[in-house]
Write a protein that holds these residues in place. Structure first.
Motif, PDB file in Angstrom:
ATOM      1  N   HIS A  93       0.816  -1.215   0.000  1.00  0.00           N
ATOM      2  CA  HIS A  93       0.000   0.000   0.000  1.00  0.00           C
ATOM      3  C   HIS A  93       0.854   1.271   0.000  1.00  0.00           C
ATOM      4  O   HIS A  93       0.313   2.369   0.098  1.00  0.00           O
ATOM      5  N   ARG A  96      -0.157   4.223  -1.855  1.00  0.00           N
ATOM      6  CA  ARG A  96      -1.488   4.757  -1.528  1.00  0.00           C
ATOM      7  C   ARG A  96      -1.473   5.651  -0.298  1.00  0.00           C
ATOM      8  O   ARG A  96      -2.522   6.029   0.230  1.00  0.00           O
ATOM      9  N   ASN A  99      -3.897   8.754  -0.078  1.00  0.00           N
ATOM     10  CA  ASN A  99      -5.319   8.419   0.096  1.00  0.00           C
ATOM     11  C   ASN A  99      -5.613   7.921   1.492  1.00  0.00           C
ATOM     12  O   ASN A  99      -6.630   8.255   2.097  1.00  0.00           O
ATOM     13  N   ASP A 121       3.350   4.033  -9.668  1.00  0.00           N
ATOM     14  CA  ASP A 121       3.389   5.218  -8.815  1.00  0.00           C
ATOM     15  C   ASP A 121       3.677   6.447  -9.662  1.00  0.00           C
ATOM     16  O   ASP A 121       4.585   6.449 -10.475  1.00  0.00           O
TER      17      ASP A 121
END
Ligand code: SF4
Length: 435
Positions: A93, A96, A99, A121
């Motif tokens: 992750h 991420r 987010n 990415d």
């Protein structure tokens, strides 16, 4: 791999407007990128978290994030142990982070440990070096070495496409980077999950194909890769390393044990004879190549005689460097459940003995550099001596060198300097640059 992930997360945080605090006890957001490869690394995280939890009681606005492999391994259990944590996120992750932090800001306590496909990415990593960069080419590992926690925390192999990798390298070259290291837990597995067979029936998109494909990126002077697996290491790869001038003559190939029955219980899938043949083939094509390895001592059931075989391999091969570790039982791995675990004294004594030998052999091996003219890629000013630069040989030996001319340094970071080697130590070299 963890360092590369940390640089990526630091890049995401910077893009979000965060800047580095003077200390972790001053920060508004604290992110620990954790490692679970050995138990002591894991225990350290808990002691850091204890300190941060106390801070958070005084200032609830502080955000506390645990990323990396301990996060993946422990998941929700981490929140039960340290309820002050805001976000637990596994290595898949990493990209991420932004987010996930938005979710935290909306008041949630988030656990992101589900296995998922890693998306390309688009954020830039904040790299520690401005000359040498890591480039992930494959995430995860499909092997099942019986001591290793990596497959359960980093998930299945996922190769990036050659085009995405080349684009990243071109961007790095444009930013002034000169050296790249391609990264994978088992880099020889690169491309197994990508489509493509040649007309001769050979799998396309192997590591060798990738080296060929990226070799012409202008501005990049050196290419390295790690970590190699003796089971999948091919002669074709050795030939490519010998023939492609930018690929450095440095191979990191763990052998883990010098005894075949220990290798079998580790489920490594090769014999020590195969390993030694690979070294022979490398040295036949590149006689000066440096070879480094990883070794585990006091694996469950390892006898004194089997341990001595590991010592013999170290003596016989003449490694440039060996990373040693005493076996550490890891959760959810078969070897952790075996009854023949060694007591701490055996681990410590075998580790001490092997470390002494490694230091001697590295020193002996380094002696070959004495009086030689070596090409060093200058990376930075020596933090301990502002009159020197530091860099590495093609064979990855850390080198400190004087390079003062009448009006300052005759080389600057990013230059390939010619250095006369005057002092050798076990783990580094020193010398003077010539123009
Ligand atoms: S190949 Fe390496 S990362 Fe994969 S399971 Fe074995 S030791 Fe772990």
């Amino acid at each position: 791999m963890n360092k590369a992930d940390s640089e990526r997360m630091a890049g995401i945080l910077e893009a979000m407007g965060y800047c580095e605090a003077s200390s972790e006890l001053e920060a508004d957001l604290v992110l620990y990128n954790t490692c679970t490869i050995r138990d002591n690394a894991e225990q350290k995280v808990y002691s850091y978290l204890g300190r941060q939890a106390k801070r958070k009681h005084l200032n609830p606005a502080i955000k506390l994030v645990v990323a990396g492999c301990v996060a993946q391994q422990e998941g929700e259990a981490l929140l039960r142990r340290v309820p002050e944590i805001d976000l637990v996120m596994g290595p898949q992750h990493t990209n991420r982070l932004e987010n996930l932090l938005f979710q935290v800001e909306s008041g949630q306590q988030v656990v992101a440990t589900d296995h998922q496909h890693i998306v390309e990415d688009i954020t830039a990593a904040r790299r520690d070096s401005s000359i040498c960069a890591w480039v992930n080419v494959i995430y995860g590992c499909n092997e099942r070495c019986t001591y290793c926690v990596v497959p359960s925390v980093r998930g299945k192999e996922q190769s990036r496409t050659p085009t995405a990798i080349k684009q990243e390298i071109e961007t790095l070259a444009a930013l002034g980077f000169r050296e790249i290291t391609l990264l994978g837990q088992n880099i020889d597995a690169y491309g197994r999950d990508l489509p493509g067979i040649t007309p001769e029936g050979r799998r396309q998109n192997t590591l060798t194909d990738l080296l060929d494909f990226i070799h012409n990126v202008k501005g990049i002077e050196r290419i390295r890769f790690a970590t190699s697996h003796p089971r999948y290491f091919t002669e074709r790869l050795i030939d490519a390393c010998a023939d492609l001038p930018k690929v450095c003559e440095h191979f990191h190939i763990p052998f883990q044990s010098g005894d075949n029955s220990v290798l079998k219980s580790m489920a490594r899938g090769y014999t020590i004879e195969r390993y030694l043949r690979i070294i022979q083939q490398i040295r036949k094509r590149m006689p000066d190549a440096s070879i480094s390895a990883d070794v585990i001592v006091a694996f469950p059931g390892e006898t004194q005689a089997q341990f001595r075989k590991t010592l013999s391999v170290i003596k016989d091969v003449g490694f440039d460097q060996v990373n040693t570790a005493a076996y550490s039982p890891r959760p959810n791995t078969p070897a952790a459940t075996w009854s023949e675990q060694h007591p701490e004294e055996v681990k410590v004594s075998r580790l001490q003995e092997i470390n002494k030998l490694v230091q001697e052999t590295s020193h002996l091996r380094n002696k070959r550099y004495l009086g030689r003219l070596e090409e060093i890629l200058a990376e930075d000013v020596n933090p301990k001596n502002p009159n020197q630069l530091l860099g590495r040989t093609r064979t990855n030996r850390l080198t400190f060198f004087d390079c003062q001319g009448p009006s300052g340094f005759i080389y600057k970071p990013g230059d390939l300097a010619l250095v006369n080697i005057e002092t050798v130590r076990s783990f580094s070299l020193s010398g003077t640059a010539v123009k």
